[in-house]
Design a protein around this motif. Structure first.
Motif, PDB file in Angstrom:
ATOM      1  N   MET A  17      93.447 -56.203  43.824  1.00 48.56           N
ATOM      2  CA  MET A  17      94.270 -56.487  42.661  1.00 48.56           C
ATOM      3  C   MET A  17      95.667 -56.926  43.087  1.00 48.56           C
ATOM      4  O   MET A  17      96.261 -57.773  42.449  1.00 48.56           O
ATOM      5  CB  MET A  17      94.307 -55.235  41.782  1.00 48.56           C
ATOM      6  N   GLU A  18      96.151 -56.358  44.149  1.00 49.09           N
ATOM      7  CA  GLU A  18      97.484 -56.692  44.630  1.00 49.09           C
ATOM      8  C   GLU A  18      97.549 -58.145  45.096  1.00 49.09           C
ATOM      9  O   GLU A  18      98.537 -58.837  44.860  1.00 49.09           O
ATOM     10  CB  GLU A  18      97.882 -55.763  45.772  1.00 49.09           C
ATOM     11  N   SER A  19      96.476 -58.612  45.740  1.00 49.02           N
ATOM     12  CA  SER A  19      96.469 -59.999  46.212  1.00 49.02           C
ATOM     13  C   SER A  19      96.440 -60.978  45.046  1.00 49.02           C
ATOM     14  O   SER A  19      96.995 -62.071  45.133  1.00 49.02           O
ATOM     15  CB  SER A  19      95.293 -60.238  47.144  1.00 49.02           C
ATOM     16  N   LEU A  20      95.797 -60.588  43.951  1.00 48.73           N
ATOM     17  CA  LEU A  20      95.761 -61.458  42.777  1.00 48.73           C
ATOM     18  C   LEU A  20      97.154 -61.616  42.185  1.00 48.73           C
ATOM     19  O   LEU A  20      97.579 -62.730  41.885  1.00 48.73           O
ATOM     20  CB  LEU A  20      94.796 -60.918  41.730  1.00 48.73           C
ATOM     21  N   THR A  21      97.861 -60.535  42.021  1.00 50.98           N
ATOM     22  CA  THR A  21      99.202 -60.623  41.459  1.00 50.98           C
ATOM     23  C   THR A  21     100.158 -61.342  42.410  1.00 50.98           C
ATOM     24  O   THR A  21     101.092 -61.998  41.969  1.00 50.98           O
ATOM     25  CB  THR A  21      99.756 -59.219  41.128  1.00 50.98           C
ATOM     26  N   LYS A  22      99.893 -61.225  43.691  1.00 52.80           N
ATOM     27  CA  LYS A  22     100.726 -61.895  44.680  1.00 52.80           C
ATOM     28  C   LYS A  22     100.481 -63.409  44.664  1.00 52.80           C
ATOM     29  O   LYS A  22     101.409 -64.197  44.839  1.00 52.80           O
ATOM     30  CB  LYS A  22     100.426 -61.327  46.070  1.00 52.80           C
ATOM     31  N   ASN A  23      99.246 -63.826  44.431  1.00 52.80           N
ATOM     32  CA  ASN A  23      98.890 -65.245  44.448  1.00 52.80           C
ATOM     33  C   ASN A  23      98.911 -65.898  43.069  1.00 52.80           C
ATOM     34  O   ASN A  23      98.664 -67.097  42.963  1.00 52.80           O
ATOM     35  CB  ASN A  23      97.511 -65.438  45.073  1.00 52.80           C
ATOM     36  N   LEU A  24      99.192 -65.140  42.032  1.00 54.72           N
ATOM     37  CA  LEU A  24      99.182 -65.679  40.677  1.00 54.72           C
ATOM     38  C   LEU A  24     100.151 -66.850  40.491  1.00 54.72           C
ATOM     39  O   LEU A  24      99.780 -67.842  39.851  1.00 54.72           O
ATOM     40  CB  LEU A  24      99.469 -64.576  39.654  1.00 54.72           C
ATOM     41  N   PRO A  25     101.360 -66.805  41.034  1.00 50.16           N
ATOM     42  CA  PRO A  25     102.244 -67.978  40.882  1.00 50.16           C
ATOM     43  C   PRO A  25     101.662 -69.250  41.495  1.00 50.16           C
ATOM     44  O   PRO A  25     101.974 -70.361  41.047  1.00 50.16           O
ATOM     45  CB  PRO A  25     103.523 -67.569  41.610  1.00 50.16           C
ATOM     46  N   LEU A  26     100.815 -69.146  42.495  1.00 54.11           N
ATOM     47  CA  LEU A  26     100.178 -70.316  43.087  1.00 54.11           C
ATOM     48  C   LEU A  26      98.980 -70.788  42.269  1.00 54.11           C
ATOM     49  O   LEU A  26      98.705 -71.981  42.181  1.00 54.11           O
ATOM     50  CB  LEU A  26      99.725 -70.005  44.517  1.00 54.11           C
ATOM     51  N   LEU A  27      98.245 -69.840  41.693  1.00 55.95           N
ATOM     52  CA  LEU A  27      97.030 -70.180  40.953  1.00 55.95           C
ATOM     53  C   LEU A  27      97.302 -70.639  39.529  1.00 55.95           C
ATOM     54  O   LEU A  27      96.530 -71.438  38.981  1.00 55.95           O
ATOM     55  CB  LEU A  27      96.094 -68.976  40.923  1.00 55.95           C
ATOM     56  N   LEU A  28      98.353 -70.165  38.916  1.00 55.25           N
ATOM     57  CA  LEU A  28      98.620 -70.462  37.511  1.00 55.25           C
ATOM     58  C   LEU A  28      98.755 -71.961  37.226  1.00 55.25           C
ATOM     59  O   LEU A  28      98.141 -72.447  36.260  1.00 55.25           O
ATOM     60  CB  LEU A  28      99.860 -69.701  37.044  1.00 55.25           C
ATOM     61  N   PRO A  29      99.493 -72.744  38.017  1.00 57.51           N
ATOM     62  CA  PRO A  29      99.541 -74.191  37.741  1.00 57.51           C
ATOM     63  C   PRO A  29      98.171 -74.868  37.854  1.00 57.51           C
ATOM     64  O   PRO A  29      97.860 -75.775  37.076  1.00 57.51           O
ATOM     65  CB  PRO A  29     100.497 -74.738  38.803  1.00 57.51           C
ATOM     66  N   LEU A  30      97.334 -74.423  38.779  1.00 60.19           N
ATOM     67  CA  LEU A  30      95.996 -74.992  38.918  1.00 60.19           C
ATOM     68  C   LEU A  30      95.123 -74.665  37.715  1.00 60.19           C
ATOM     69  O   LEU A  30      94.378 -75.513  37.223  1.00 60.19           O
ATOM     70  CB  LEU A  30      95.335 -74.486  40.201  1.00 60.19           C
TER      71      LEU A  30
END
Length: 67
Positions: free
Chosen positions: A1-14
């Protein structure tokens, strides 16, 4: 879960780009007459657009429209 919140700014535009691309393809599909679409089957193209993510709208724009 921590990795998801950490990578969310990268995934959100996609994710947003994919949703916009799918909505654009669906909007184009709905506005066209049945005769302007390959295989004259809108339901098939809706399934393709929604199921295959980014590839679905690409397939629709390349192969789905007759004109």
């Amino acid at each position: 879960m921590e990795s998801l919140t950490k990578n969310l700014p990268l995934l959100l535009p996609l994710i947003i780009t994919q949703i916009i691309f799918q909505l654009t393809a669906l909007n184009d599909l709905i506005k066209r007459n049945k005769e302007e679409i390959r295989w004259e089957n809108k339901i098939l193209w809706i399934i393709i657009i929604l199921t295959f993510g980014t590839l679905g709208p690409i397939l629709y724009f390349i192969f789905g429209r007759k004109s």
